[in-house]
Design an enzyme around this catalytic site. Structure first.
Site, short mmCIF file in Angstrom:
data_model
loop_
_atom_site.label_atom_id
_atom_site.label_comp_id
_atom_site.label_asym_id
_atom_site.label_seq_id
_atom_site.Cartn_x
_atom_site.Cartn_y
_atom_site.Cartn_z
N TYR A 95 0.84 -1.20 0.00
CA TYR A 95 0.00 0.00 0.00
C TYR A 95 0.88 1.25 0.00
O TYR A 95 0.65 2.19 -0.78
CB TYR A 95 -0.91 -0.03 1.22
CG TYR A 95 -1.63 1.27 1.49
CD1 TYR A 95 -2.64 1.71 0.64
CD2 TYR A 95 -1.31 2.06 2.60
CE1 TYR A 95 -3.31 2.91 0.89
CE2 TYR A 95 -1.97 3.25 2.85
CZ TYR A 95 -2.96 3.67 1.99
OH TYR A 95 -3.61 4.85 2.23
N GLU A 144 -11.63 5.57 4.81
CA GLU A 144 -11.10 6.47 5.85
C GLU A 144 -12.14 6.70 6.95
O GLU A 144 -11.81 6.73 8.14
CB GLU A 144 -10.67 7.82 5.25
CG GLU A 144 -9.50 7.76 4.30
CD GLU A 144 -8.15 7.67 5.01
OE1 GLU A 144 -8.12 7.58 6.25
OE2 GLU A 144 -7.13 7.68 4.31
N TRP A 153 -5.30 1.65 10.46
CA TRP A 153 -5.49 1.60 9.02
C TRP A 153 -5.26 0.19 8.47
O TRP A 153 -5.93 -0.23 7.54
CB TRP A 153 -4.58 2.61 8.35
CG TRP A 153 -4.74 2.68 6.86
CD1 TRP A 153 -3.79 2.42 5.92
CD2 TRP A 153 -5.92 3.02 6.12
NE1 TRP A 153 -4.30 2.58 4.66
CE2 TRP A 153 -5.61 2.95 4.75
CE3 TRP A 153 -7.22 3.37 6.50
CZ2 TRP A 153 -6.54 3.22 3.74
CZ3 TRP A 153 -8.16 3.64 5.50
CH2 TRP A 153 -7.81 3.56 4.16
#
Length: 199
Positions: free
Chosen positions: A20, A42, A50
């Site tokens: 990522y 988000e 995350w």
């Protein structure tokens, strides 16, 4: 002696997180579907890590109609109940309902600006902000711009999108280049940013 070229420390050694960081984080966004995907993700991340959301990303893709804003905006109460029973996503009713209302607000951004990403780019004069951070300790959690965007988006009806989440969104989608200068991706993302000039 040349400084070692290492990725930003926040991504650790997890292969999914590294991929990522190396392939997506900070790449300037001019694609509304990608923008909407990250708006959903988000917002779901609020209060969580995350990497937790990244691991659920494909489940979110299936659950939220391939991140098609028009389809998500039309989700009804029956769909909310179905999502509450989906073990692949964060089963928080307020977050699920906000994803739907945020999709509706997102469509309004598209209607007003032609493309939703133009709404965000206007705060940066159409070009990515190139930061020069030396260490993670220097990188802010919020900025005056994220404060302004979050405040304006709240007025527009968006939920689960405060200044901290907003700034993470701006970082992820390359409105700001927050790769550390010693990270190989800083130079790569900066080069991509030279091709961005959203009028």
């Amino acid at each position: 002696m040349a400084k070692s070229q290492e990725p930003c420390g926040w991504c650790g050694s997890d292969p999914l997180y590294l991929a990522y960081h190396n392939d997506e984080w900070g790449v300037p966004c001019t694609d509304d579907q990608r923008l909407f995907e990250f708006l959903i993700l988000e917002s779901a991340q609020a209060g969580l890590s995350w990497i937790t959301i990244l691991r659920k990303r494909e489940a979110y893709r299936k659950a939220f109609a391939g991140f098609n804003a028009k389809k998500v905006a039309a989700f009804d109460e029956a769909k909310v109940e179905a999502l509450m029973n989906n073990e692949g996503i964060v089963r928080n009713r307020k977050k699920i309902e906000s994803a739907i209302s945020n999709a509706q607000c997102f469509l309004q951004l598209q209607k007003e600006f032609g493309e939703a990403h133009r709404y965000f780019w206007q705060f940066f004069g159409g070009k990515p902000k190139q930061n020069q951070w030396q260490s993670l300790a220097e990188v802010p959690a919020t900025t005056e711009i994220s404060d302004a965007i979050a405040k304006d988006m709240k007025k527009r009806g968006f939920r689960f999108f405060g200044s901290t989440i907003c700034y993470a969104h701006l970082q992820a989608l390359g409105f700001v280049n927050d790769h550390l200068v010693n990270c190989p991706q800083h130079k790569a993302v900066k080069a991509l940013g030279k091709n961005i000039n959203v009028k």
